[in-house]
Design a protein around this motif. Structure first.
Motif, short mmCIF file in Angstrom:
data_model
loop_
_atom_site.label_atom_id
_atom_site.label_comp_id
_atom_site.label_asym_id
_atom_site.label_seq_id
_atom_site.Cartn_x
_atom_site.Cartn_y
_atom_site.Cartn_z
N TYR A 101 -29.84 10.81 -35.70
CA TYR A 101 -30.66 11.47 -36.72
C TYR A 101 -30.73 12.97 -36.47
CZ TYR A 101 -34.35 11.92 -40.21
OH TYR A 101 -35.07 12.27 -41.32
N SER A 102 -30.84 13.36 -35.21
CA SER A 102 -30.96 14.79 -34.88
C SER A 102 -29.70 15.57 -35.28
CB SER A 102 -31.25 14.98 -33.39
OG SER A 102 -30.23 14.39 -32.60
N ASN A 103 -28.52 14.96 -35.16
CA ASN A 103 -27.28 15.63 -35.59
C ASN A 103 -27.27 15.84 -37.09
OD1 ASN A 103 -26.40 15.59 -32.95
ND2 ASN A 103 -25.11 13.80 -33.22
N MET A 104 -27.78 14.85 -37.82
CA MET A 104 -27.84 14.95 -39.26
C MET A 104 -28.82 16.06 -39.68
SD MET A 104 -29.45 12.51 -42.03
CE MET A 104 -30.86 12.86 -41.08
N GLU A 105 -29.96 16.13 -39.00
CA GLU A 105 -30.94 17.19 -39.29
C GLU A 105 -30.33 18.57 -39.09
OE1 GLU A 105 -35.45 15.96 -38.50
OE2 GLU A 105 -34.23 15.97 -36.70
N ARG A 106 -29.60 18.75 -37.98
CA ARG A 106 -28.96 20.05 -37.72
C ARG A 106 -27.96 20.39 -38.82
NH1 ARG A 106 -29.45 18.51 -32.35
NH2 ARG A 106 -27.39 17.59 -32.20
N LYS A 135 -43.16 9.70 -49.13
CA LYS A 135 -41.95 10.28 -48.53
C LYS A 135 -42.05 10.35 -47.02
CE LYS A 135 -40.44 13.04 -52.44
NZ LYS A 135 -40.06 14.36 -52.93
N GLN A 136 -43.23 10.69 -46.52
CA GLN A 136 -43.45 10.78 -45.07
C GLN A 136 -43.26 9.40 -44.41
OE1 GLN A 136 -47.38 12.07 -43.90
NE2 GLN A 136 -46.58 13.00 -42.04
N LYS A 137 -43.77 8.36 -45.04
CA LYS A 137 -43.62 7.01 -44.51
C LYS A 137 -42.15 6.58 -44.55
CE LYS A 137 -44.88 2.87 -43.20
NZ LYS A 137 -45.25 2.57 -41.83
N ILE A 138 -41.45 6.93 -45.63
CA ILE A 138 -40.02 6.60 -45.72
C ILE A 138 -39.25 7.27 -44.60
CG2 ILE A 138 -37.92 6.91 -47.10
CD1 ILE A 138 -39.69 6.44 -49.59
N GLU A 139 -39.56 8.53 -44.30
CA GLU A 139 -38.88 9.23 -43.20
C GLU A 139 -39.10 8.49 -41.89
OE1 GLU A 139 -38.75 13.44 -40.79
OE2 GLU A 139 -39.61 13.44 -42.81
N THR A 140 -40.31 8.01 -41.65
CA THR A 140 -40.61 7.25 -40.44
C THR A 140 -39.81 5.95 -40.41
OG1 THR A 140 -42.83 8.19 -40.30
CG2 THR A 140 -42.44 6.14 -39.10
N LEU A 141 -39.77 5.25 -41.54
CA LEU A 141 -39.01 4.00 -41.62
C LEU A 141 -37.53 4.24 -41.33
CD1 LEU A 141 -40.62 2.50 -44.86
CD2 LEU A 141 -41.02 1.74 -42.52
N VAL A 142 -37.00 5.34 -41.88
CA VAL A 142 -35.58 5.69 -41.66
C VAL A 142 -35.34 5.99 -40.19
CG1 VAL A 142 -33.81 7.43 -42.12
CG2 VAL A 142 -35.15 6.50 -44.01
N ARG A 143 -36.14 6.87 -39.61
CA ARG A 143 -35.95 7.27 -38.21
C ARG A 143 -36.00 6.07 -37.26
NH1 ARG A 143 -36.77 12.58 -36.31
NH2 ARG A 143 -37.18 14.07 -37.96
#
Length: 80
Positions: A69-74, A37-45
């Protein structure tokens, strides 16, 4: 752009994909199950180009889209 998607073939699990992973707005490339999951997050970002030879293609519904990505996180933090 980044999209919050619902994976139709995986009990409507929710995930995040960059626009370059989408195929026609109704399918997406997704890394193999062996990728963490951590690697997928990096690939997405990083919006890494999908490997169409080894990645899965799965049906999705786009729930919401964000330019950054930051707007989506918020949005996700406020939603919880």
């Amino acid at each position: 752009m980044f999209h919050i998607v619902k994976f139709i073939e995986d009990n409507d699990t929710v995930g995040i994909v960059p626009d370059n992973w989408l195929i026609g707005g109704s399918h997406t490339y997704w890394p193999p199950k062996s990728v963490s999951k951590q690697k997928i997050e990096t690939l997405v970002r990083k919006k890494v180009e999908p490997d169409d030879a080894s990645w899965d293609v799965t049906k999705v519904d786009i729930e919401r889209s964000f330019g950054e990505y930051s707007n989506m996180e918020r949005f996700l933090l406020l939603k919880d």
